[in-house]
Design a protein around this motif. Sequence first.
Motif, mmCIF file in Angstrom:
data_model
loop_
_atom_site.group_PDB
_atom_site.id
_atom_site.type_symbol
_atom_site.label_atom_id
_atom_site.label_comp_id
_atom_site.label_asym_id
_atom_site.label_seq_id
_atom_site.Cartn_x
_atom_site.Cartn_y
_atom_site.Cartn_z
ATOM 1 N N LYS A 80 7.648 -8.719 -5.662
ATOM 2 C CA LYS A 80 8.225 -8.313 -4.235
ATOM 3 C C LYS A 80 7.790 -6.853 -3.857
ATOM 4 N N VAL A 81 7.949 -6.763 -2.443
ATOM 5 C CA VAL A 81 7.585 -5.487 -1.726
ATOM 6 C C VAL A 81 8.678 -4.528 -2.423
ATOM 7 N N HIS A 82 8.145 -3.306 -2.999
ATOM 8 C CA HIS A 82 9.170 -2.477 -3.405
ATOM 9 C C HIS A 82 8.002 -1.030 -3.414
ATOM 10 N N ARG A 154 5.688 11.730 -4.872
ATOM 11 C CA ARG A 154 4.762 11.029 -3.853
ATOM 12 C C ARG A 154 4.493 9.662 -4.199
ATOM 13 N N GLU A 155 4.534 8.905 -2.875
ATOM 14 C CA GLU A 155 4.415 7.427 -2.980
ATOM 15 C C GLU A 155 3.043 7.082 -3.453
ATOM 16 N N ILE A 156 2.952 5.943 -4.048
ATOM 17 C CA ILE A 156 1.672 5.269 -4.636
ATOM 18 C C ILE A 156 1.634 3.844 -3.918
ATOM 19 N N LEU A 157 0.527 3.825 -3.300
ATOM 20 C CA LEU A 157 0.352 2.271 -2.689
ATOM 21 C C LEU A 157 -0.464 1.484 -3.575
ATOM 22 N N ASN A 158 -1.133 1.699 -4.428
ATOM 23 C CA ASN A 158 -1.905 0.961 -5.094
ATOM 24 C C ASN A 158 -1.292 -0.195 -5.743
ATOM 25 N N PRO A 159 -1.540 -1.631 -5.607
ATOM 26 C CA PRO A 159 -0.720 -2.468 -6.053
ATOM 27 C C PRO A 159 -0.866 -2.675 -7.753
ATOM 28 N N GLU A 160 -2.147 -2.236 -8.189
ATOM 29 C CA GLU A 160 -2.300 -2.355 -9.710
ATOM 30 C C GLU A 160 -1.020 -1.764 -10.562
ATOM 31 N N LEU A 404 8.884 1.612 9.238
ATOM 32 C CA LEU A 404 7.708 2.103 9.376
ATOM 33 C C LEU A 404 7.743 2.740 10.772
ATOM 34 N N PRO A 405 7.426 3.937 10.961
ATOM 35 C CA PRO A 405 7.332 4.703 12.420
ATOM 36 C C PRO A 405 6.835 3.812 13.433
ATOM 37 N N GLU A 406 6.829 3.634 14.644
ATOM 38 C CA GLU A 406 6.184 2.985 15.526
ATOM 39 C C GLU A 406 4.787 3.717 15.550
ATOM 40 N N SER A 407 3.897 2.792 15.286
ATOM 41 C CA SER A 407 2.667 3.307 15.192
ATOM 42 C C SER A 407 1.634 2.317 15.724
ATOM 43 N N PRO A 408 0.383 2.949 16.131
ATOM 44 C CA PRO A 408 -0.615 1.994 16.796
ATOM 45 C C PRO A 408 -0.633 0.306 16.157
ATOM 46 N N LYS A 409 -0.761 -0.625 16.700
ATOM 47 C CA LYS A 409 -1.010 -1.828 16.250
ATOM 48 C C LYS A 409 -1.676 -2.058 14.784
ATOM 49 N N SER A 410 -3.053 -1.205 15.034
ATOM 50 C CA SER A 410 -3.867 -1.549 13.887
ATOM 51 C C SER A 410 -3.113 -1.026 12.742
ATOM 52 N N ALA A 411 -2.563 0.269 12.623
ATOM 53 C CA ALA A 411 -2.068 0.937 11.624
ATOM 54 C C ALA A 411 -0.706 -0.010 10.993
ATOM 55 N N ALA A 417 -0.827 -5.949 5.766
ATOM 56 C CA ALA A 417 -1.736 -6.528 5.088
ATOM 57 C C ALA A 417 -1.930 -5.981 3.516
ATOM 58 N N ARG A 418 -1.596 -4.652 3.481
ATOM 59 C CA ARG A 418 -1.316 -4.046 2.016
ATOM 60 C C ARG A 418 -0.139 -4.414 1.402
ATOM 61 N N GLN A 419 1.029 -4.875 2.095
ATOM 62 C CA GLN A 419 2.235 -5.364 1.576
ATOM 63 C C GLN A 419 1.961 -6.614 1.064
ATOM 64 N N ALA A 420 1.176 -7.570 1.687
ATOM 65 C CA ALA A 420 0.937 -8.924 1.450
ATOM 66 C C ALA A 420 0.085 -9.115 0.267
#
Length: 917
Positions: A80-82, A154-160, A404-411, A417-420
Amino acid sequence: SKHDLGCRRGDFSRKHYGSVELLISSDADGAIQRAGRFRVENGSSDETTDYTPGTWRRTDVHLENPEYHTRWFFKYFLGKVHQNYVGTDAEKNPFYLSVVLSDQNNQRVPQYRAILWRKTGTLKISLPYSPTKTLSVKSILSAMNMDRFERGPREILNPEIQKVSTVMEQQLIGSVNFKFGVLYAKDGQLTDDEMFSNESGSESFDKFLNLLGDTITLQGWAGYRGGLDTKNDTTGMKSIYTVYQGHELMFHVSTMLPYSKENKQQVERKRHIGNDIVTIVFQEGDDASPSFKPSMIRSHFTHIFALVRYNSQNDSYRLKIFSEESVPLFGPPLPSPPVFTDHQEFRDFLLVKLINGEKATLETPTFAQKRQRTLDMLIRSLYQDLMPDLHKNMLNRRSFSDVLPESPKSARKKEEARQAEFVRIGQALKLKTIVRGDAPTSLVTTGLCRKEPWESQSFCSTFPYEMVCADSWGQSLLVATDTAGVMLLDGETLPPVQVFDKTMMVKQMHVLEPQDLLITRADKGKDARLYVFRLSALRRGLEERQLVRNKCDSRENKLEKTKGCHLYSINTHHGSELRIVAAIRNKLLLITRKQPRLEGFSAIAAGAESPVEEFQYIREICLCDPPVVMALVDGPTGENDNMICVAYKHQFDLINESTGDAYRLHHVDANRVNFVAAIDVYEDGEAGLLLCYNYICYYKKVCPFNGSTPMIQSNTSDFHFSWNQMPKAIVCAFPYILAFTTDSIEIRLVVNGNLVYTAVVPELQLTASRSDIYFVSSAPVSSASNCSSRDTSSHSSPQTPTGYEMPVFPSPLGDGESACKHIFKIPLSNLVGRSIERPLKSPLVNKVLTTPAPVMVSPAPLISATHSLSLSRMEIKEIASRTRKELLGKRTTRKMSKKNTEEEPKARALTSTNSDR
């Protein structure tokens, strides 16, 4: 206002869980064998019971810290997203935090769950979710008592990272599956060489194995193998296997393991059984023949022996448990005598005892240190691997509920994609764990449909007012509301009857039926006062004139010196005299009421409408601060050794009632302290206190000394445990202790703090707990009446898991629906008195029974003794000690029905559906 919870004291006994002995035996050559010190459980030794039990069932056989309540990462986070954070604490040790927002309960109640991983172990907490208040990482760590860092999180984004967390959780909690040794011993065998050399067992041994589980063929076996060879038959051809409440159990049976004529020591058999933490020894022979002792087995690894003997004359099993002394206490306690005539019940009891025993052993210093080293290594390597990534990542400042802050569409697309990907990797890992059989998937029980003792009943389904406090009066509930005065509720059947109008703003109350007394604290600030009423006068007023009293009518009922009182407490043992301590800012006022002699009692009652004259002021005691929590502790003699426990600032103090001297009982080491309660609990007749604050429950023994100074020193029996969610109120109903939080009831065992159940109950508020427990919730009644019963359909095989973890309520109210409160009741007799239907020996019980039921419209028949009564401490002690003596008692023999012996199917629990229900 804080509830007065000092009344649900139990009287518990560690002796009940065995006493420690040095066990010595001699081997075949007469040499003395020492096996170290073991705790021996043999049922309660007190055989002075002189009654015959009915056919009531015991309700205290529970798996402690069950997987479904403890494997948080697997259940709520994995797949799950956490969010995950790493940092180093003030001592330069790395820590690692996982946080998820989930509503994974049938209540749809969103909760934050956080796991703090450190080398010393994990801390798990639930925090209520509020849509308006965002939580920061710092505030979550602060709730976990971590405020100082060397390097902030600090946040870690690595899914592993999910892999590491899964491994860490398995390290910490141990396997989901268990292997237990079963050693067959013939009558008279006194050494392990003799026992291990038995080539085959007897008919009664086969019958016992048949009760434990199914005989399976090892070759090609696909389930949990418990270290046995499933390819080449090197560890025997067959074994015994079963599934119990989602756990796969493999038994290493001595007579099924390879036998060697040449090897006198049967090394191949010892290799398996000697490396099991828990071993069952099945010993032939009657009680007169010499019995097994742990010193007969040369194993440094086996910590628990369960000695089983079968008696063919009355078709019963006798059980005795030996635990190495460092193993913490674990339940369920053995019945007295420890004899089981119902075989299915014996199987249930034995398997639960063995699983709880192995879990308890993992907490011994030997295992804990090993685990700590592994955990430390895992966290350090995780930290080193991830440090380089941390500098690249700039998303580490968002708090959990921030979008998440309103950021450009690409971000934004990139983050989605990272969360998926994060979820995909987690789900693959979850499936793999399930297929491997390392996950708690199936919750099939043994098919004994058991009602849990904390089962709640609907008491009143639509109560429109906010409740301030309440107490039970017979089978009714006296309730103080914030806007409509005080009412008497009689369940669903009759409309509420108003007792006081809204001019009486009651904040705290006690209904004392044996004393014919109602004590209340009404109003706030300088106007606050204590009032005392006779229950009989209130009842008369209601019956005769339907009179609703107001503040003016109650002038005669004021206790004069209590002006400005913000808190009061009473002693719970009013056998001799009732004591009240009223706190007026930082001053304590001691008030007592002498017990009127019974012959003059009716005259007094008839004469004076108000009982104020019977109260006398004893003394004032000045404290350094106003108390937040108070509890009265009765000394053993009652002469100059009564004490008051008060909590204020960062500490709990004990005040001597006769001298006013204060002694520091416990200092709380935390930036912020939320005091919950101090509950007096008696252990083996000695006073002890459960100090409850923040997430902690701390048990301290209080030994009075020379009638004046209580000895406060750390005692071997002191212990503490943590709740998963911050309690708002705590109730102790031996053998259970219940925490009521904003949206859950957490149930643990008093003796060791182990969790047995968590029920999610939306918008929960405990309202009364001095006898039966009443709570309010926004949950609809239809479903809450089975608030926590398990789905134990006996047809479910391990392949159809039954998710019984949460009570099933529909989702909370939508907008525009009226927020009517529903009142539920948990009868105290279900929790403490498995023996309550027998006549109690307590001198007070007659008085309780003859109090007419307070029904205002038509007098109801007398309350029968089987219903719960407003129990005094005397009766609770009576019930608790009786419960302790005969938990199962000398049972009436019940032959097993054919149906009971049907084993669970061998099907393997591989399903992933429902696995995270």
